[in-house]
Write an enzyme that holds these catalytic residues in place. Structure first.
Site, short mmCIF file in Angstrom:
data_model
loop_
_atom_site.label_atom_id
_atom_site.label_comp_id
_atom_site.label_asym_id
_atom_site.label_seq_id
_atom_site.Cartn_x
_atom_site.Cartn_y
_atom_site.Cartn_z
N LYS A 65 0.02 1.94 -8.31
CA LYS A 65 -1.12 2.76 -7.84
C LYS A 65 -0.77 3.98 -6.98
CE LYS A 65 -4.06 -1.34 -7.45
NZ LYS A 65 -4.74 -2.00 -6.26
N ASN A 86 -6.63 3.45 -8.26
CA ASN A 86 -6.60 2.44 -9.18
C ASN A 86 -7.50 2.65 -10.56
OD1 ASN A 86 -9.28 2.02 -8.31
ND2 ASN A 86 -9.21 0.09 -7.80
N ASP A 101 -11.23 -0.12 -4.78
CA ASP A 101 -11.12 -1.26 -3.82
C ASP A 101 -11.74 -1.31 -2.60
OD1 ASP A 101 -9.46 -2.68 -5.71
OD2 ASP A 101 -7.50 -1.80 -4.90
N ALA A 128 -1.12 -5.61 6.44
CA ALA A 128 -0.84 -4.03 6.46
C ALA A 128 -0.25 -3.65 5.17
CB ALA A 128 -0.15 -3.78 7.52
N GLY A 129 -0.79 -4.35 3.93
CA GLY A 129 -0.10 -3.82 2.85
C GLY A 129 -1.22 -2.92 1.95
N THR A 153 4.81 -7.81 10.07
CA THR A 153 5.88 -6.68 10.52
C THR A 153 4.96 -5.70 11.21
OG1 THR A 153 7.07 -6.93 8.33
CG2 THR A 153 7.51 -5.04 9.79
N TYR A 218 -8.32 -14.59 -4.25
CA TYR A 218 -9.40 -15.45 -4.87
C TYR A 218 -8.85 -16.60 -5.70
CZ TYR A 218 -8.10 -11.80 -8.28
OH TYR A 218 -7.52 -11.19 -9.36
N GLY A 239 -13.05 -13.63 -2.29
CA GLY A 239 -12.52 -12.56 -2.65
C GLY A 239 -13.03 -12.29 -4.26
P1 NAP Z 1 1.22 -5.98 -0.31
O1 NAP Z 1 1.32 -4.56 -0.51
O2 NAP Z 1 2.60 -6.63 -0.64
O3 NAP Z 1 1.04 -6.45 1.37
C1 NAP Z 1 1.17 -7.81 1.63
C2 NAP Z 1 0.87 -7.88 3.08
O4 NAP Z 1 0.85 -9.47 3.53
C3 NAP Z 1 2.01 -7.32 3.92
O5 NAP Z 1 1.25 -6.74 5.10
C4 NAP Z 1 2.61 -8.71 4.36
O6 NAP Z 1 3.44 -8.56 5.58
C5 NAP Z 1 1.56 -9.48 4.54
N1 NAP Z 1 2.31 -10.99 4.13
C6 NAP Z 1 2.73 -11.24 2.94
N2 NAP Z 1 2.89 -12.84 2.89
C7 NAP Z 1 2.70 -13.22 4.09
C8 NAP Z 1 2.85 -14.41 5.05
N3 NAP Z 1 3.13 -15.34 4.20
N4 NAP Z 1 2.32 -14.60 6.06
C9 NAP Z 1 1.75 -13.46 6.74
N5 NAP Z 1 1.83 -12.12 6.21
C10 NAP Z 1 2.02 -12.03 4.88
O7 NAP Z 1 -0.09 -6.75 -0.97
P2 NAP Z 1 -1.43 -6.14 -1.39
O8 NAP Z 1 -1.44 -5.40 -2.71
O9 NAP Z 1 -2.01 -5.63 -0.04
O10 NAP Z 1 -2.04 -7.56 -1.87
C11 NAP Z 1 -2.36 -8.61 -0.86
C12 NAP Z 1 -3.28 -9.75 -1.46
O11 NAP Z 1 -4.36 -9.15 -1.55
C13 NAP Z 1 -2.67 -10.14 -2.85
O12 NAP Z 1 -2.80 -11.77 -3.01
C14 NAP Z 1 -3.56 -9.63 -4.07
O13 NAP Z 1 -3.84 -10.36 -5.28
C15 NAP Z 1 -4.89 -9.44 -3.24
N6 NAP Z 1 -5.68 -8.46 -3.49
C16 NAP Z 1 -7.15 -8.76 -4.11
C17 NAP Z 1 -8.00 -7.97 -4.42
C18 NAP Z 1 -9.44 -8.21 -4.79
O14 NAP Z 1 -10.05 -7.72 -5.77
N7 NAP Z 1 -9.94 -9.55 -4.50
C19 NAP Z 1 -7.57 -6.64 -4.51
C20 NAP Z 1 -6.43 -6.33 -4.13
C21 NAP Z 1 -5.59 -7.23 -3.69
P3 NAP Z 1 4.71 -7.60 5.76
O15 NAP Z 1 4.33 -6.06 6.05
O16 NAP Z 1 5.30 -8.13 7.10
O17 NAP Z 1 5.61 -7.84 4.73
#
Ligand code: NAP
Length: 279
Positions: A65, A86, A101, A128-129, A153, A218, A239
């Protein structure tokens, strides 16, 4: 025949082909939407194929992305704010990119919890991802009064608060209980709770009675966070709708018809998620 794609790496478990396949059939469009596994080293070459007209456009997912954002000629305001693309399509000689998104997040809440963005609005956002960036953009667009970003973090939360502006603040996980006490919306954007993985150390008992809780994970549809909120009789939204709604603008762009997120479509994807092989 207009051909669209979703490209990522890995990509096998994407549900986007089921969503777009449903709409193609419903609107009797003789187009296609296929998954294409593109490793990072081959992403540049793949975009050249898109530019040359092999496809009308497509979806870009993890891990491409940000690379797509850097590669497109023009992008919409959401992609600009989020720093990720995306959805891509061609316009003349230009390759355009969008981020849908944030639209999907807000449209899901509009659909399942109408009025969620009215009145005094204080949101706590966990994570914060990349997905958090889209949620934060949506909350800013809807005029939320205060947005508190909580992350494992804290530096990453601080960077996002600085990026999004004065109504945003950054916090570490230990502050969560206190931050929830007057919140109207709690959003989980972390993968915690996915597939029964480690749960979040967040106690929804600290939320006021009228708060709404939503999780963008989800699988499962009802995450441990949503189950705890429901037990407390708080309003909840899962979600899946975000995934369904974010697909709408791309389909319209590529195939010329604005599709609906119907109960039948949702039921199909729900069944897919509930299937034993669901990933
Ligand atoms: P990402 O960029 O890897 O970011 C993950 C975030 O979650 C980071 O801030 C990380 O913290 C934190 N984290 C990870 N594991 C954790 C835990 N066990 N406890 C507390 N914090 C935790 O991932 P992303 O792309 O944002 O995606 C996140 C989720 O959203 C995924 O499950 C994805 O499938 C879902 N999603 C859903 C949709 C939808 O359409 N419903 C769309 C996009 C994404 P740190 O910074 O400390 O590493």
């Amino acid at each position: 025949m207009p051909k669209a794609f979703v490209c990522g790496h890995p990509i096998a478990h994407s549900r986007s082909p089921s969503i777009h396949g449903y709409w193609l059939a419903r609107h009797a469009i003789s187009g296609s939407y296929t998954t294409i596994d593109v490793p990072p080293a081959e992403f540049g070459a793949f975009l050249l194929r898109v530019r040359s007209g092999d496809f009308v456009g497509g979806n870009i997912t993890i891990p491409h992305k940000e690379a797509a954002f850097a590669a497109v000629d023009r992008c919409d305001a959401a992609a600009q704010a989020i720093g990720a693309v995306n959805t891509v399509w061609r316009e003349g000689s230009m390759l355009w990119g969008a981020n849908t998104d944030a639209y999907g997040f807000a449209a899901n809440l509009d659909d399942r919890a109408p009025g969620w963005d009215l009145g005094r609005r204080i949101a706590v956002v966990l994570g914060a991802g990349g997905a958090a960036r889209a949620v934060l953009h949506a909350l800013r667009e809807r005029g939320f009064d205060e947005i508190r970003i909580v992350n494992r973090t804290p530096e990453r939360a601080a960077a996002l608060a600085a990026h999004f502006g004065p109504r945003f603040s950054a916090h570490d996980m230990e502050a969560t209980d206190r931050l929830l006490s007057d919140a109207t919306l709690l959003v989980n954007t972390t993968p915690a709770g996915m597939h029964g993985s480690q749960e979040l150390p967040v106690d929804v008992a600290h939320l006021p009675g009228g708060a709404l809780v939503t999780d963008i994970v989800y699988v499962p549809l009802e995450t441990p966070l949503l189950a705890a909120a429901r037990k407390r009789r708080l309003a909840t939204v899962d979600g899946l709708g975000m995934l369904l709604h974010q697909a709408v603008p791309g389909f319209e762009r590529w195939f010329g018809v604005r599709p609906d997120v119907t109960p039948e479509l949702r039921a199909r994807i729900e069944a897919d998620i509930a299937a034993p092989q669901a990933a």
